[in-house]
Motif scaffolding. Sequence first.
Motif, PDB file in Angstrom:
ATOM      1  N   SER A 189       0.846  -1.189   0.000  1.00 15.47           N
ATOM      2  CA  SER A 189       0.000   0.000   0.000  1.00 15.47           C
ATOM      3  C   SER A 189       0.886   1.245   0.000  1.00 15.47           C
ATOM      4  N   VAL A 190       0.268   2.413  -0.090  1.00 21.16           N
ATOM      5  CA  VAL A 190       1.004   3.672   0.085  1.00 21.16           C
ATOM      6  C   VAL A 190       1.418   3.789   1.547  1.00 21.16           C
ATOM      7  N   ASP A 218       8.970   1.630  -5.862  1.00 22.36           N
ATOM      8  CA  ASP A 218       8.184   2.093  -7.014  1.00 22.36           C
ATOM      9  C   ASP A 218       8.615   3.495  -7.435  1.00 22.36           C
ATOM     10  N   GLN A 303      -0.313  -2.043 -11.499  1.00 21.02           N
ATOM     11  CA  GLN A 303      -0.503  -0.601 -11.476  1.00 21.02           C
ATOM     12  C   GLN A 303       0.269   0.063 -10.328  1.00 21.02           C
ATOM     13  N   LYS A 304       0.654   1.308 -10.546  1.00 21.77           N
ATOM     14  CA  LYS A 304       1.277   2.086  -9.481  1.00 21.77           C
ATOM     15  C   LYS A 304       0.220   2.539  -8.482  1.00 21.77           C
ATOM     16  N   THR A 305       0.653   2.963  -7.316  1.00 16.67           N
ATOM     17  CA  THR A 305      -0.271   3.376  -6.253  1.00 16.67           C
ATOM     18  C   THR A 305      -0.806   4.782  -6.507  1.00 16.67           C
ATOM     19  N   SER A 306      -1.814   5.158  -5.738  1.00 12.53           N
ATOM     20  CA  SER A 306      -2.522   6.413  -5.962  1.00 12.53           C
ATOM     21  C   SER A 306      -1.657   7.652  -5.742  1.00 12.53           C
ATOM     22  N   GLU A 307      -0.687   7.586  -4.825  1.00 10.40           N
ATOM     23  CA  GLU A 307       0.133   8.762  -4.514  1.00 10.40           C
ATOM     24  C   GLU A 307       1.517   8.705  -5.157  1.00 10.40           C
ATOM     25  N   HIS A 308       1.673   7.815  -6.114  1.00  6.21           N
ATOM     26  CA  HIS A 308       2.969   7.587  -6.761  1.00  6.21           C
ATOM     27  C   HIS A 308       3.562   8.887  -7.314  1.00  6.21           C
ATOM     28  N   ASP A 309       2.826   9.559  -8.186  1.00  3.62           N
ATOM     29  CA  ASP A 309       3.360  10.744  -8.865  1.00  3.62           C
ATOM     30  C   ASP A 309       3.628  11.887  -7.892  1.00  3.62           C
ATOM     31  N   GLU A 310       2.743  12.053  -6.922  1.00  3.20           N
ATOM     32  CA  GLU A 310       2.907  13.123  -5.936  1.00  3.20           C
ATOM     33  C   GLU A 310       4.157  12.919  -5.086  1.00  3.20           C
TER      34      GLU A 310
END
Length: 330
Positions: A189-190, A218, A303-310
Amino acid sequence: VVSTQSTGVLVCFFSVFIAFLSYRLPFHPHSMALNAARAINSQSNFNGKHAIVVGGTSGIGQGIAVRLAQANFTVTIVGRNSERGQQIVEEMNAKGGSKHEFVFCDAKLIKNLQAFAQSYSQTHPSLDVLVETQGIGSMKGRTETEEGIDEKLALHYYGRMALIEALLPLLRAAPSPRVLSVLSAGVHSVYGDYKKDPELKDNFSLKNAADAAGFYNDVTLDYFAKHPENQNITFAHAAPGFVNTNWGTDLPFLVRGVVRLLMPLGTSIEDCAEFMCTPILAPDEKRQTGEVVLIGSKGNQVQKTSEHDEALEVVWKNTQQVFARLKENK
């Protein structure tokens, strides 16, 4: 008369046994995915190419090292067990490739990995493949190395990224370089406190340690992949799933016993290696660059996690601060 409880145990055992057998049938999804991975991995010959496998003296790392030798790489395995290392070198010699070697290194300490990278760079002008599988299975609380880093994070994240950074000049000099970190892509998870407590000094738990290491892998591998000077390098993070290895030697006795009983139901290290190697054995025209490749236990992309780019810049900045602190403390 057989009791209801005994009947339940027998039914459970029979169900697991049937699942174990069907797992190996040719029409089972595992077998179909394995055949697909083998088809991809057999399309290239890597004669004359060089690979490093950290954690290559047992388990998944061993399986990957042997598979790379089979693909005609010259493989350097890095680990702490010299006796096992030499045995695996002999196994690799029997599979293919040439001039395989074992190098002793305690990967818990970043300074050791950096010293290994410096030594390797003196005798190798380039590096084609870097695989990192070093790790620990433990239920202990936050336990710092002599460098002041939790040992789980040191093995699963900080040491891995420090070695990649140290070997980037060699990777950039190779025609088709690939980097693979085997940990938990698509499973973790994140880690929500990556901004306030990146090293888990205040919020340590086994789950946070696992999530942080996977999440950081990641994000930082993606940071490397997006760097302009690394556009020719494939960076991949993979999750091996449940594999029949000797994992968990540091677990409590009872937990370790349960794990050992279940191990025969896991994927073999040979099959796991085939899946894990898909991003590093793929033909040049099929390999991916420019962003991190996240691989599941069957070689499937996840898939990457929801906060990956941030988190991209924040995690990298925190990681660089840790490296700078270690350099100051030398």
